[in-house]
Design a protein around this motif. Structure first.
Motif, PDB file in Angstrom:
ATOM      1  N   ALA A  13     114.197  12.548  39.862  1.00  0.00           N
ATOM      2  CA  ALA A  13     114.471  14.154  39.744  1.00  0.00           C
ATOM      3  C   ALA A  13     113.957  14.880  40.985  1.00  0.00           C
ATOM      4  O   ALA A  13     114.465  15.779  41.606  1.00  0.00           O
ATOM      5  CB  ALA A  13     114.026  15.018  38.775  1.00  0.00           C
ATOM      6  N   PHE A  24     111.607  17.252  35.583  1.00  0.00           N
ATOM      7  CA  PHE A  24     111.218  17.215  34.372  1.00  0.00           C
ATOM      8  C   PHE A  24     109.761  17.714  34.036  1.00  0.00           C
ATOM      9  O   PHE A  24     109.301  18.344  32.960  1.00  0.00           O
ATOM     10  CB  PHE A  24     111.494  15.817  33.713  1.00  0.00           C
ATOM     11  CG  PHE A  24     112.961  15.570  33.743  1.00  0.00           C
ATOM     12  CD1 PHE A  24     113.763  14.899  34.603  1.00  0.00           C
ATOM     13  CD2 PHE A  24     113.912  16.029  32.661  1.00  0.00           C
ATOM     14  CE1 PHE A  24     114.995  14.711  34.767  1.00  0.00           C
ATOM     15  CE2 PHE A  24     115.096  15.930  32.634  1.00  0.00           C
ATOM     16  CZ  PHE A  24     115.728  15.116  33.654  1.00  0.00           C
ATOM     17  N   ARG A  25     108.914  16.930  34.842  1.00  0.00           N
ATOM     18  CA  ARG A  25     107.579  16.887  34.520  1.00  0.00           C
ATOM     19  C   ARG A  25     106.486  17.885  35.420  1.00  0.00           C
ATOM     20  O   ARG A  25     105.478  17.871  35.282  1.00  0.00           O
ATOM     21  CB  ARG A  25     106.913  15.613  34.243  1.00  0.00           C
ATOM     22  CG  ARG A  25     107.430  14.846  33.061  1.00  0.00           C
ATOM     23  CD  ARG A  25     107.274  13.404  33.023  1.00  0.00           C
ATOM     24  NE  ARG A  25     108.001  12.856  31.868  1.00  0.00           N
ATOM     25  CZ  ARG A  25     109.206  12.410  32.158  1.00  0.00           C
ATOM     26  NH1 ARG A  25     109.847  12.611  33.140  1.00  0.00           N
ATOM     27  NH2 ARG A  25     110.022  11.842  31.047  1.00  0.00           N
ATOM     28  N   TRP A  31     111.168  19.688  30.655  1.00  0.00           N
ATOM     29  CA  TRP A  31     110.699  19.320  29.521  1.00  0.00           C
ATOM     30  C   TRP A  31     109.439  20.312  29.046  1.00  0.00           C
ATOM     31  O   TRP A  31     108.850  20.166  28.037  1.00  0.00           O
ATOM     32  CB  TRP A  31     110.145  17.878  29.447  1.00  0.00           C
ATOM     33  CG  TRP A  31     111.397  17.125  29.578  1.00  0.00           C
ATOM     34  CD1 TRP A  31     111.260  15.613  30.171  1.00  0.00           C
ATOM     35  CD2 TRP A  31     112.552  16.901  28.927  1.00  0.00           C
ATOM     36  NE1 TRP A  31     112.576  15.161  30.024  1.00  0.00           N
ATOM     37  CE2 TRP A  31     113.525  15.782  29.246  1.00  0.00           C
ATOM     38  CE3 TRP A  31     113.404  18.216  28.214  1.00  0.00           C
ATOM     39  CZ2 TRP A  31     114.465  15.751  28.867  1.00  0.00           C
ATOM     40  CZ3 TRP A  31     114.694  17.875  27.813  1.00  0.00           C
ATOM     41  CH2 TRP A  31     115.244  16.896  28.311  1.00  0.00           C
ATOM     42  N   HIS A 112     120.382   6.040  34.011  1.00  0.00           N
ATOM     43  CA  HIS A 112     120.106   7.159  32.615  1.00  0.00           C
ATOM     44  C   HIS A 112     121.457   7.652  32.372  1.00  0.00           C
ATOM     45  O   HIS A 112     121.605   8.663  31.913  1.00  0.00           O
ATOM     46  CB  HIS A 112     118.987   8.040  32.958  1.00  0.00           C
ATOM     47  CG  HIS A 112     117.755   7.668  32.755  1.00  0.00           C
ATOM     48  ND1 HIS A 112     116.433   7.997  33.367  1.00  0.00           N
ATOM     49  CD2 HIS A 112     117.428   6.229  32.472  1.00  0.00           C
ATOM     50  CE1 HIS A 112     115.578   7.147  33.133  1.00  0.00           C
ATOM     51  NE2 HIS A 112     115.768   6.107  32.671  1.00  0.00           N
ATOM     52  N   THR A 180     110.019  10.360  41.732  1.00  0.00           N
ATOM     53  CA  THR A 180     109.751  10.062  40.374  1.00  0.00           C
ATOM     54  C   THR A 180     108.378  10.071  40.054  1.00  0.00           C
ATOM     55  O   THR A 180     107.600   9.524  40.889  1.00  0.00           O
ATOM     56  CB  THR A 180     110.542   8.859  40.134  1.00  0.00           C
ATOM     57  OG1 THR A 180     110.354   8.517  38.892  1.00  0.00           O
ATOM     58  CG2 THR A 180     110.027   7.577  40.892  1.00  0.00           C
ATOM     59  N   SER A 181     107.931  10.581  38.911  1.00  0.00           N
ATOM     60  CA  SER A 181     106.686  10.590  38.364  1.00  0.00           C
ATOM     61  C   SER A 181     106.008   9.351  37.965  1.00  0.00           C
ATOM     62  O   SER A 181     104.763   9.172  37.674  1.00  0.00           O
ATOM     63  CB  SER A 181     106.727  11.752  37.361  1.00  0.00           C
ATOM     64  OG  SER A 181     107.280  11.270  36.132  1.00  0.00           O
TER      65      SER A 181
HETATM   66  N1  APR Z   1     110.300  15.916  47.217  1.00  0.00           N
HETATM   67  C1  APR Z   1     109.789  14.969  46.681  1.00  0.00           C
HETATM   68  N2  APR Z   1     109.147  14.816  45.353  1.00  0.00           N
HETATM   69  C2  APR Z   1     109.472  15.717  44.557  1.00  0.00           C
HETATM   70  C3  APR Z   1     109.647  16.868  44.884  1.00  0.00           C
HETATM   71  C4  APR Z   1     110.362  16.969  46.197  1.00  0.00           C
HETATM   72  N3  APR Z   1     110.856  18.301  46.712  1.00  0.00           N
HETATM   73  N4  APR Z   1     109.908  17.805  43.970  1.00  0.00           N
HETATM   74  C5  APR Z   1     109.094  17.332  42.804  1.00  0.00           C
HETATM   75  N5  APR Z   1     108.798  15.926  43.379  1.00  0.00           N
HETATM   76  C6  APR Z   1     108.277  14.950  42.529  1.00  0.00           C
HETATM   77  C7  APR Z   1     107.173  15.482  41.546  1.00  0.00           C
HETATM   78  O1  APR Z   1     105.918  15.467  42.052  1.00  0.00           O
HETATM   79  C8  APR Z   1     107.199  14.174  40.429  1.00  0.00           C
HETATM   80  O2  APR Z   1     106.194  13.249  40.690  1.00  0.00           O
HETATM   81  O3  APR Z   1     109.119  14.256  42.036  1.00  0.00           O
HETATM   82  C9  APR Z   1     108.919  13.648  40.576  1.00  0.00           C
HETATM   83  C10 APR Z   1     109.700  14.306  39.350  1.00  0.00           C
HETATM   84  O4  APR Z   1     108.951  13.505  38.072  1.00  0.00           O
HETATM   85  P1  APR Z   1     109.718  13.807  36.807  1.00  0.00           P
HETATM   86  O5  APR Z   1     110.043  15.362  36.823  1.00  0.00           O
HETATM   87  O6  APR Z   1     108.925  13.254  35.765  1.00  0.00           O
HETATM   88  O7  APR Z   1     111.244  13.006  36.984  1.00  0.00           O
HETATM   89  P2  APR Z   1     111.533  11.683  36.850  1.00  0.00           P
HETATM   90  O8  APR Z   1     110.557  10.995  37.371  1.00  0.00           O
HETATM   91  O9  APR Z   1     112.771  11.333  37.772  1.00  0.00           O
HETATM   92  O10 APR Z   1     111.676  11.608  35.525  1.00  0.00           O
HETATM   93  C11 APR Z   1     112.167  10.057  34.895  1.00  0.00           C
HETATM   94  O11 APR Z   1     112.603  11.119  32.643  1.00  0.00           O
HETATM   95  O12 APR Z   1     113.008  12.728  30.971  1.00  0.00           O
HETATM   96  C12 APR Z   1     113.625  11.442  31.723  1.00  0.00           C
HETATM   97  O13 APR Z   1     115.876  10.870  32.027  1.00  0.00           O
HETATM   98  C13 APR Z   1     114.809  11.667  32.476  1.00  0.00           C
HETATM   99  O14 APR Z   1     115.208  10.442  34.323  1.00  0.00           O
HETATM  100  C14 APR Z   1     114.183  11.207  33.894  1.00  0.00           C
HETATM  101  C15 APR Z   1     113.177  10.386  33.648  1.00  0.00           C
END
Ligand code: APR
Length: 236
Positions: A13, A24-25, A31, A112, A180-181
């Protein structure tokens, strides 16, 4: 990182954050505002399809209004330049938006699923999500009424195209995770699979992810600047 020919890129994300789509997090993330157990599980859909369809329709409208950002564009450029070298960029995304496609990425594996597609739970047909999709909608393929859902993977469901993803990971000579987290498996486990295969790994993220210690290299900052810089260092 040498001169990689087969790069496996996993996006999350964070790569769409600068296009205005929520993560998301992060603080105030999706969430944190919505309960995934009430909106992103098969049970939630069975119990209250209208609420689930409304939630995904709201997110879909956000995607339609968003534009790809420089991170998406940098991946398209890298895909083209790598192909010119006889290489291949395998793009696997956890995102359900279509910003990679709209930026010009030619092959995107949506593990996903895809928000802009609807799936009939009666016949399995996948069709474009229409604006008026609701609980009384009929499947365009089989005509069954009231069985349409978003073609996305909910908690407790199997991600898509896992064999294709595993094959691409095994063949890679560089693994890059962007935005991604590292909180959700199997995607969160790919960096360790890469390490086990002696594939160099790099994390590109706003801040260290849950998996940060598993990566050989890292570039921290917004994806729209950190990713193009990283790819430019590879001549891509
Ligand atoms: N540039 C780079 N990284 C970023 C930015 C940005 N501008 N903004 C946020 N981030 C980072 C955050 O620090 C975080 O580590 O992106 C990461 C987003 O993590 P999540 O919100 O957990 O999203 P994601 O890892 O894609 O979630 C995986 O969880 O709920 C499920 O299906 C959903 O595909 C999703 C999956």
């Amino acid at each position: 990182m040498g001169d990689p020919k087969k790069i496996f890129v996993l996006t999350g994300a964070g790569v769409s954050a600068e296009s205005g789509l929520g993560t998301f997090r992060d603080r105030g993330g999706i969430w944190a505002r919505f309960d995934p157990m009430r909106l992103a599980t098969p049970e939630a859909y069975a119990a209250d399809p209208d609420t689930v369809l409304d939630f995904y329709d709201h997110r879909r409208r956000g995607v339609v209004a968003a534009e790809p950002n420089a991170a998406h564009v940098a991946l398209v450029r890298a895909e083209t330049r790598l192909a010119a070298r006889g290489g291949h960029l395998f793009l696997c995304t956890q995102n359900v938006d279509d910003l990679h496609e709209r930026a010009g990425s030619r092959t995107v594996v949506h593990m996903h699923g895809e928000l802009l597609k609807a799936r009939c739970t009666a016949c399995g047909a996948v069709t474009p999500w229409r604006d008026d999709l609701n609980r009384t909608s009929a499947c365009p393929a089989c005509g069954t009424v009231g069985r349409m859902r978003p073609d996305v993977v909910w908690f407790g469901e199997m991600p898509m195209q896992l064999d294709t993803i595993e094959d691409a990971l095994a063949a890679a000579d560089l693994f890059v995770a962007v935005g991604t987290s590292g909180a959700v498996y199997p995607a969160a486990g790919y960096v360790r699979q890469a390490r086990a295969l002696n594939i160099p790994t790099c994390e590109i993220n706003l801040e260290p992810s849950d998996n940060a210690e598993a990566f050989d290299d890292a570039r921290y900052g917004p994806a729209s600047t950190a990713l193009p810089r990283f790819l430019a260092d590879l001549g891509l």
